[in-house]
Design a protein around this motif. Structure first.
Motif, PDB file in Angstrom:
ATOM      1  N   LYS A 153      -4.451  -3.325  -9.040  1.00 19.88           N
ATOM      2  CA  LYS A 153      -4.518  -2.359  -7.930  1.00 19.88           C
ATOM      3  C   LYS A 153      -5.852  -1.617  -7.982  1.00 19.88           C
ATOM      4  CE  LYS A 153      -2.018   1.228 -10.576  1.00 19.88           C
ATOM      5  NZ  LYS A 153      -1.764   0.382 -11.758  1.00 19.88           N
ATOM      6  N   ASP A 181      -7.488  -6.355   3.193  1.00 25.17           N
ATOM      7  CA  ASP A 181      -7.563  -7.097   1.937  1.00 25.17           C
ATOM      8  C   ASP A 181      -8.079  -8.497   2.255  1.00 25.17           C
ATOM      9  OD1 ASP A 181      -6.462  -8.980  -0.256  1.00 25.17           O
ATOM     10  OD2 ASP A 181      -6.285  -6.978  -1.126  1.00 25.17           O
ATOM     11  N   ASN A 229      -3.615   0.858  -3.663  1.00 25.49           N
ATOM     12  CA  ASN A 229      -3.758  -0.417  -2.974  1.00 25.49           C
ATOM     13  C   ASN A 229      -3.453  -1.537  -3.963  1.00 25.49           C
ATOM     14  OD1 ASN A 229      -5.293   0.451  -0.280  1.00 25.49           O
ATOM     15  ND2 ASN A 229      -6.242   1.562  -1.982  1.00 25.49           N
ATOM     16  N   LYS A 235      -3.007  -5.199  -5.387  1.00 25.75           N
ATOM     17  CA  LYS A 235      -3.724  -6.436  -5.092  1.00 25.75           C
ATOM     18  C   LYS A 235      -2.750  -7.606  -5.020  1.00 25.75           C
ATOM     19  CE  LYS A 235      -7.922  -4.845  -7.454  1.00 25.75           C
ATOM     20  NZ  LYS A 235      -8.909  -5.109  -8.527  1.00 25.75           N
ATOM     21  N   ARG A 293      -5.542  -0.797   6.080  1.00 27.76           N
ATOM     22  CA  ARG A 293      -5.908  -1.512   4.848  1.00 27.76           C
ATOM     23  C   ARG A 293      -6.439  -2.885   5.219  1.00 27.76           C
ATOM     24  NH1 ARG A 293      -3.153  -2.813  -0.299  1.00 27.76           N
ATOM     25  NH2 ARG A 293      -4.611  -4.225  -1.353  1.00 27.76           N
ATOM     26  N   THR A 321       0.852  -1.188   0.000  1.00 27.97           N
ATOM     27  CA  THR A 321       0.000   0.000   0.000  1.00 27.97           C
ATOM     28  C   THR A 321       0.887   1.236   0.000  1.00 27.97           C
ATOM     29  OG1 THR A 321      -1.588  -1.228   1.376  1.00 27.97           O
ATOM     30  CG2 THR A 321      -1.942   1.142   1.125  1.00 27.97           C
ATOM     31  N   PHE A 324      -9.787   0.808   2.495  1.00 24.77           N
ATOM     32  CA  PHE A 324      -8.698   1.619   3.046  1.00 24.77           C
ATOM     33  C   PHE A 324      -9.325   2.719   3.883  1.00 24.77           C
ATOM     34  CE2 PHE A 324      -5.966   5.237   3.367  1.00 24.77           C
ATOM     35  CZ  PHE A 324      -4.712   4.686   3.594  1.00 24.77           C
ATOM     36  N   ASP A 384     -13.066  -5.175   0.985  1.00 26.26           N
ATOM     37  CA  ASP A 384     -11.719  -4.652   0.799  1.00 26.26           C
ATOM     38  C   ASP A 384     -11.806  -3.143   0.978  1.00 26.26           C
ATOM     39  OD1 ASP A 384     -10.756  -7.164   0.145  1.00 26.26           O
ATOM     40  OD2 ASP A 384     -10.858  -6.839  -2.014  1.00 26.26           O
TER      41      ASP A 384
END
Length: 709
Positions: free
Chosen positions: A154, A183, A76, A78, A181, A59, A101, A99
């Motif tokens: 991303k 994920d 961000n 992936k 973040r 990130t 931020f 997902d």
């Protein structure tokens, strides 16, 4: 001890923010020169499943500012290209199912209060006000601008946050800041400044430092006018066959007295667009709690609403305007300086039927002490106008509460606690009219415990508060808990361990009236799912008559004693799949040597990012001796959320409640045609369950506009 308490764990994590070297367009594209020259925050630390390494998901964060806005751009990356896990485009999304931020800003650098902004990977907005060290109140919202661009490798989030939308102290050049973040493709939560895994990434105790190249610009005159117009059509089929029509207008004014102190004014407020309450089957002897959702009461709500405990609140704003219209109100709240916070609230309601016109006034003052602790003082006054004891015999002329509390929060967030004392004043209730409570929490990654005790006097009275157990006519209570987690190396399980808590009440004669002991064993999975089993032992001596079905039937006698044991389970799926579930069960005894079986579940399926379907159900099978015999309650609530785009939402919520003998249908269309400005269309029906005959019907069309002067 003082220097240790004052030390900030992540003081060495610094991000240097500079004035933008070019104009910035909010489009999710990193092409402006300002972004090329901005400092980059990277190398995030893993928070969960473990907090001992760097994050796997990369990130990169950049920030800048100009005279009007604070800007942020986040790339961000992936870890698994092509993945996208989101629930919907709904604002203030469920953190654990998307997902996402998030930005956390401690604008006074006091590690206690702040603001949070963010987005999920499909562009849904998140904004909230932080309090008590990091809790985020998502009911708060303000005017800001955001965009998300999704690519195969991303997703990029870009936002402009007007300085007028946040509160901060002029002249200071360091704020607390952290970036979080989540994920879900690899079930990883990470943060720029490291946070222990047992704490929320929102914890302001663990922010790094946002270093300004010069003091943030003054927001200048900060006045917002938010008028509304609404028209209603309603019909009560049980009373008449005519359609009622009405037209209302009113609104709110927000005035920034200083960059950190805000004055809110409201005239003839309307709350028709507020989400309906999620109904509950009530098998308790005491009142259920439903959260405040009305916008006027939400900014700096913790100053007013968080005094006391969840079951001893001297002020609960939902008591205001209960069944009667609010004529007008004012609220001054915010920071006086780094250490002092002030809250003043005054609301006037109209007289209606047998209820007098009431004025509600609240004064709250908070002083920060030590590193993150504080002391609070509160006064609550309810005063009736033109009070007539013959007409208003079920209401009181006045009710007042005065109290103080000390809130402990250690620098590392390992220790927390509270000590509180309240006294009430009522015209016909004197002596033994105070309440006291205290607790102390210890929370490490693998070991945690809590002690809490309460005393509520037989004449303590908080008419504008929430004290459900006051119906016991005075009590003593202790509520200890303890738990331990074993962390293991496994491809599926991250930790497991036991937890035990007890809840014990004594009456004013110090005779035992209630005792519950619960033992739980939890298993936490790497995919963020969990499972638990539990066993409990209960004892109840009734202090007043009680219908164990809570449906208006025969009552068990005062003084009767009841003992039972029960067992249960709870399973929550990981959020990665399109189909998610939460299932729980309860089996065992009940009052009068009876039995109670309960199954609850919440099933969800998403057609991401546009449609989320949820089916919530609760089933109770109660078997008692005559005259109750067998009673079955169903509570079923299917809900469909359609997000056509991130400014157009349709929610349809159907709730069937057998205990209340009602079916409720609520459909709400919201079009956010400009930031913080909306058009609402809300349709509501209530039906008889046996034949679906309509009891009441209502249609509301409401238009609001946020105008910055």
């Amino acid at each position: 001890m003082g220097p240790v308490l004052a030390q900030k764990p992540n003081a060495n994590y610094k991000y240097h923010i500079h004035k933008a070297t070019s104009d910035i367009k909010i489009d999710g594209v990193m092409e402006e020169e300002a972004w090329q020259s901005a400092e980059v925050a990277s190398n995030f630390h893993m928070i969960q499943p473990m907090d001992t390494s760097y994050a796997r998901a990369r990130t990169d964060v950049r920030m800048a500012y100009d005279e009007q806005n604070l800007y942020i751009l986040v790339v961000n990356y992936k870890p698994i290209p092509g993945t996208l896990i989101v629930e919907s485009l709904k604002r203030d999304f469920n953190f654990g199912k998307n997902d996402n931020f998030l930005l956390f800003m401690d604008t006074f650098n006091d590690r206690t209060n702040g603001f949070s902004f963010g987005a999920n990977a499909a562009g849904a907005q998140w904004d909230g006000q932080q309090h008590d060290g990091g809790a985020v109140d998502l009911s708060w919202e303000n005017r800001w601008f955001t965009a998300v661009k999704n690519e195969d490798d991303k997703w990029i989030w870009e936002a402009a946050i007007p300085f007028k939308s946040i509160r901060y102290k002029p002249g200071i050049t360091e704020w607390g800041v952290n970036f979080s973040r989540l994920d879900l493709s690899i079930a990883e939560k990470s943060g720029w400044a490291p946070v222990p895994r047992q704490l929320a990434s929102a914890s302001l105790a663990y922010t790094g430092v946002l270093v300004w190249d010069q003091p943030p610009p003054s927001p200048g005159p900060n006045i917002s006018i938010i008028p509304y117009v609404a028209t209603r059509f309603n019909r009560n089929f049980s009373r008449d066959k005519g359609m009622g029509r009405s037209f209302d207008a009113g609104g709110d004014v927000k005035i920034g007295i200083t960059p950190s102190m805000n004055l809110d004014l409201t005239v003839n407020p309307d709350f028709s667009q507020v989400d309906v309450d999620v109904q509950q089957t009530n098998l308790d002897r005491f009142e259920l709690f439903f959260p405040e959702r009305r916008q006027f009461f939400l900014e700096n709500a913790d100053l007013f609403a968080n005094f006391g405990y969840s079951t001893i609140r001297p002020f609960f704003s939902r008591r205001i305007g209960l069944g009667v219209p609010i004529l007008f109100g004012s609220r001054l709240s915010g920071k006086l300086d780094k250490n002092w916070r002030l809250g003043l609230l005054d609301v006037q309601t109209a007289a209606q039927d047998d209820q007098p016109s009431n004025n509600y006034a609240v004064f709250a003052l908070q002083r920060q002490v030590l590193a993150r602790s504080n002391v609070r003082f509160m006064m609550v006054n309810k005063e009736a106008f033109n009070f007539n004891p013959e007409i208003h015999r079920f209401h009181s002329r006045y009710n007042r509460n005065v109290g103080g509390e000390f809130n402990l929060a250690s620098a590392s967030d390992v220790w927390a606690g509270k000590v509180m004392l309240l006294k009430s004043f009522s015209p016909d209730r004197r002596g033994d009219d105070f309440a006291h409570a205290a607790n102390l929490n210890f929370n490490k990654a693998n070991f945690f415990w809590r002690w809490q005790h309460e005393y509520v006097g037989s004449n303590y009275n908080a008419e504008v508060g929430y004290v459900p157990n006051a119906a016991r006519n005075g009590y003593f209570k202790i509520n200890p808990s303890i738990g331990y987690l074993f962390f293991i190396k496994s491809p599926k399980i991250i930790s497991h361990g036991p937890r035990m808590f007890a809840s014990t009440f004594w009456d004013k004669q110090r005779q035992l009236s209630d005792n519950e002991i619960v033992f739980i064993y939890n298993v936490n999975f790497i995919n963020r799912g969990s499972a638990s089993v539990w066993a409990a032992s209960d004892y109840v001596r009734l202090l007043r008559p009680f219908d164990p079905t809570n449906s208006g039937r025969e009552q068990l006698a005062t003084g009767t004693e009841h003992r039972w044991t029960s067992t249960g389970f709870n399973v929550i799926s990981g959020p990665q799949n399109l189909f998610t579930y939460s299932v729980s069960g309860r089996f065992g005894g009940y009052y009068a040597n009876g039995s109670r079986t309960n199954f609850s579940n919440e099933l969800g399926y998403r057609f991401q990012p546009y449609v989320a379907i949820t089916l919530r159900s609760d089933y109770n099978d109660i078997r008692l001796p005559a005259p109750w015999n067998r009673t079955q309650f169903w509570l079923v609530g299917p809900r469909v959320d359609v997000t056509f785009r991130n400014n157009l939402f349709l929610t349809t919520f159907l709730q069937y409640n057998k205990q209340a003998d009602n079916v409720n249908l609520n459909t709400r269309l919201q079009w956010r045609y400009k930031p913080a400005s909306d058009l609402f269309v809300v349709y509501t029906d209530n039906y008889l369950p046996e034949n679906f005959m309509v009891k009441t019907r209502a249609l509301v069309i409401k238009f609001t506009y946020w105008w910055n002067v």
